[in-house]
Write an enzyme that holds these catalytic residues in place. Sequence first.
Site, PDB file in Angstrom:
ATOM      1  N   THR A 187      -6.036   2.661   4.462  1.00  0.00           N
ATOM      2  CA  THR A 187      -5.979   1.283   3.957  1.00  0.00           C
ATOM      3  C   THR A 187      -5.626   0.283   5.049  1.00  0.00           C
ATOM      4  O   THR A 187      -4.873   0.611   5.980  1.00  0.00           O
ATOM      5  CB  THR A 187      -4.906   1.195   2.842  1.00  0.00           C
ATOM      6  OG1 THR A 187      -4.679  -0.189   2.534  1.00  0.00           O
ATOM      7  CG2 THR A 187      -3.580   1.780   3.277  1.00  0.00           C
TER       8      THR A 187
ATOM      9  N   TYR B  72       3.611   1.795   0.161  1.00  0.00           N
ATOM     10  CA  TYR B  72       2.223   2.235   0.015  1.00  0.00           C
ATOM     11  C   TYR B  72       1.568   2.361   1.393  1.00  0.00           C
ATOM     12  O   TYR B  72       1.012   3.402   1.746  1.00  0.00           O
ATOM     13  CB  TYR B  72       1.452   1.243  -0.862  1.00  0.00           C
ATOM     14  CG  TYR B  72      -0.034   1.466  -0.826  1.00  0.00           C
ATOM     15  CD1 TYR B  72      -0.593   2.610  -1.376  1.00  0.00           C
ATOM     16  CD2 TYR B  72      -0.885   0.539  -0.206  1.00  0.00           C
ATOM     17  CE1 TYR B  72      -1.961   2.832  -1.316  1.00  0.00           C
ATOM     18  CE2 TYR B  72      -2.247   0.749  -0.146  1.00  0.00           C
ATOM     19  CZ  TYR B  72      -2.779   1.894  -0.706  1.00  0.00           C
ATOM     20  OH  TYR B  72      -4.132   2.112  -0.630  1.00  0.00           O
TER      21      TYR B  72
END
Length: 338
Positions: A128, A152
């Site tokens: 990501t 995250y």
Amino acid sequence: MSLISKAPAEAGLVLVTGGAGYIGSHVVLALRDQGRAVLVLDDLSSGRRSAVPDGVPLVEGDAGDRALLADIFARHGVGTVMHFAGSIVVPESVERPLAYYRNNTVKSHALIEACVEAGIGRFIFSSTAAVYGMPDRLPIDERTPTKPINPYGSSKLMTEWMLRDSAAAHDLRYVALRYFNVAGADPQGRSGQVSKVATHLIKIAAQTVTGQRAELQIFGDDYDTPDGTCVRDYIHVSDLADAHVAALRHLEAGGASEVLNCGYGRGHSVREVLAMVERVTGRPLPMRIGPRRPGDPPALVAGVERIGRTLDWTPRHADLETIVTSALTWEERLVRQE
Ligand code: UDP
């Protein structure tokens, strides 16, 4: 990308963890469209059985379950693992960091170790742009320092590190794809984003258009950007899926391990996205300006030189209208099915 190219004889099948989820299911479709043999491993905690196409075997289980992985690797001729299973809600990761480290990092550790032990030498990882945090220069290329600002992003970056170090020590090559803003749905209507608890802009706009939400909030219009709203690099999920197939070909052809941004290298503001939604529907979208959302960088646009140079990948849906139209068509179908 439109031609079906024959996989090398020793390619084996592709194990797709999280293949019943949003991005994983689009990758399964892209692999199948290329005539590739696929096996899905998904615990169905957020994925849906119906997202797995007919004819694709689904093993219902945990991507970090060593006994299950050993069994799968012993029974099936797996040549490559593509790893999508994981938790993806940024605010939730702030509230429950250890759950994110367990689900994203600890389970990835188990999966990578199982691959090394079984001699599976190709790994494609769903990473990501959140690994970059709040970069101060655009476009963001892969040399930009990684400084995630939430668990995250950290949980994904730690998996990248495990892959980097395992690839240096073992017979393993990998591609980690750092996704920018993934949106849209399969143009043939075979899959799309299902989750009710949406946090992403285009999904929320689609829920607003279909009356599932009364209105949409723009999180801040006082950023230092051309129209004051945040700028993001939106990539169509089917183009992203094709990038995974291209990464698979790269590894199968003997290519080196790579960390690659996945975006189009061009930004759209929140207002531009919402104006496109209004243009596509021909109706005004109920919206209001709200406060900034904590942790939102003003602008994130991918540097895409490296992916362009490394993979044989040509985006086919790289315009905002196509992305928005496919997302709205999918959402209308979901609402009709309820
Ligand atoms: N956004 C917004 N309203 C929403 C959801 C998102 O204004 O209801 C904005 C958000 O602040 C960000 C952009 O849309 O600037 C993209 O957010 P999203 O959550 O889709 O992706 P992110 O870039 O955070 O991964």
